[in-house]
Write a protein that holds these residues in place. Structure first.
Motif: not given
Length: 498
Positions: A37-45, A47-54, A69-79
């Motif tokens: 992740p990028l500091p304080f930004l997370g992984t915004p690249m 987090m786009d719902p329109l390209t999530a499948d790819k 993945l990271w929403k700013q400093t919060e983790p998001v776990v993908v299964l």
């Protein structure tokens, strides 16, 4: 303030942020792997719902069936994949049953909704009430069959000329959910119905839009002047639409003869009001929860099923041999003397299998609505802290090569056994799974089977002159455009006589 003082202050702030960021990530060191992740930004690249499948498909190839993945400093776990998603949503359903706090959900509902903190009693009552419509004087099946008559009549008026089925299908499905919620049926050309359909479609598009995603990542935007009004415009329209019905129902409510879902809910509110208990100062069942649940059912009860129905007709127009086989099976069972019923479903295995396979190929919702874990857990060798957002990647389940013989191809045989009988597949999860499975799943299944079989009994759907037949890979890649813009010709069939 001198230059050296400003420089020292900047250095101090930078060090403070670096230490805070390091401590934050040290806490999550046992999370699944993922892109840095990028500091304080997370992984915004990512987090786009329109390209999530790819994006998620590529990330799963690199990091495996579970990644962070990271929403700013919060983790998001993908299964990803059937086994991992099943392990979470079915085997450990309670631990994965929470929802994360999403500003775009909480602000318009204030938490009084099926996806809010009061979800258990509200969901339980909603499912129970919907079930009443299956067994009432006018059963749900009779409502859908009645609507199938209106639908086939509307299609016949196209006289075999090219048309976009979306609005006709939308009208039929909006009428079904309207009869359940409000007890009202509209003429297909009624401006009130057309406005409802268009606003519902825009509302649903907003929910999965970049605009909503950005506001969930940067919730301060929703505190800016005029932003909430612009973001929630369609939601507010649906709320006002529903409020009019709630007011009317309050004036005409007959406790001994509830007419629809609103009546059932008003009776539940009345029950709570008359039995005031000290610990029920803020009851789950109130006007606000009724409003939000009806808006949610209205939004989820027609537009997605419309897209699935249209995609089904388009696919069958590209696969005329499959369409002919479905029609032959329907003719053999009904002799064209009556429309197919739910009781015919066991005798229509190929028809049932085709509808299921088209749902699998369409993959309408690549991700399930976000989950969250209810406590700190150990899952597949990783520690996931309480409250962490979980994204079940349903596309990876519906295309898991360990579960489907030919996942990249349209193949109704996926749902047929060696004897040609219909078989359920455990990896068929277009409605998600577990405690948060879509509450309208049974209604949607019934609608798809009855409406599509009624249409295919009466019409053969063909591509407009000059159109090119496509394979399932092309259809899947262009499904968004197909479900909204594609045209078809509905040619009346020469039905066998008695």
């Amino acid at each position: 303030m001198g230059f050296s003082t400003i420089l020292a202050l900047l250095v101090f702030i930078t060090i403070h942020f670096i230490i805070s960021w390091w401590r934050q990530h040290r806490r999550y060191r046992s999370l699944p792997p993922g892109p840095t992740p990028l500091p304080f930004l997370g992984t915004p690249m990512y987090m786009d719902p329109l390209t999530a499948d790819k994006d998620y498909t590529l990330l799963s190839q690199k990091y495996g069936s579970i990644f962070t993945l990271w929403k700013q400093t919060e983790p998001v776990v993908v299964l990803c994949g059937y086994e991992t998603v099943k392990d979470a949503l079915l085997n450990r359903a309670e631990e994965f049953s929470a929802r994360p706090f999403l500003p775009t959900v909480h602000i318009p509902t204030k938490g009084y909704a099926i996806n809010g903190p009061r979800w258990r009693p509200l969901r339980r009552f909603t499912i129970s009430s919907l079930r009443n419509f299956w067994m009432g004087k006018k059963t749900m099946e009779s409502r859908v069959l009645e609507e199938a008559t209106y639908l086939t009549h509307a299609v016949s008026e196209t006289e075999g000329k090219p048309f976009n089925p979306f609005m006709i299908l939308s009208s039929a499905l909006a009428n079904i959910i309207s009869s359940v919620l409000f007890g009202e049926h509209f003429d297909y050309k009624d401006p009130k119905l057309q406005d409802l359909i268009s606003h519902t479609a825009r509302h649903n598009r907003n929910i999965t839009s970049r605009m909503y995603a950005v506001c969930n990542v940067f919730p301060f935007l929703l505190k800016l002047p005029l932003v909430p009004k612009a973001v929630f415009k369609e939601n507010f329209y649906l709320q006002n639409f529903v409020l009019d019905y709630i007011k009317e129902h309050k004036c005409t409510l007959k406790p001994e003869a509830p007419r629809d879902f609103i009546d059932y809910f008003l009776l539940k509110i009345k029950e709570f009001t008359e039995c005031k208990v000290e610990h029920e100062e803020d009851p789950d069942f109130c006007d606000l929860s009724l409003l939000n649940i009806v808006v949610g059912l209205l939004g989820g009860g027609s537009e997605s099923t419309t897209s699935t129905s249209k995609f089904c007709l388009v696919v069958l127009a590209h696969y005329p041999d499959v369409q002919a086989k479905v029609q032959q099976e329907i003719d053999e069972v009904t002799q064209s003397l009556r429309p197919p019923t739910i009781g015919d479903r066991p005798q229509l295995p190929y028809t049932n299998a085709t509808i299921h396979e088209i749902q699998r190929v369409l993959d309408l919702a690549p991700t399930a609505f976000f989950h969250a874990v209810t406590k700190d857990i150990q899952f597949r060798g990783h520690t996931i802290p309480k409250g962490t957002t979980i994204i079940p990647f349903l596309t990876s389940v519906l295309n898991d090569p360990s579960q489907w013989e030919t996942p990249e191809r349209f193949n109704p045989g996926h749902f047929l056994d060696e004897e040609g009988k219909f078989r359920n597949r455990v990896a068929f999860m277009p409605f998600s799974a577990g405690k948060r499975v879509c509450p309208g799943e049974n209604l949607v299944r019934m609608e798809l089977f009855l409406l599509l079989s009624a249409l295919l009994q009466k019409f053969t759907f063909k591509l407009p002159p000059g159109s090119e037949r496509r394979d399932s890979k092309w259809l899947n890649a262009n499904k968004r455009d197909i479900t909204s813009n594609a045209q078809l010709c509905a040619v009346p069939r020469a039905l066998p006589t008695k």
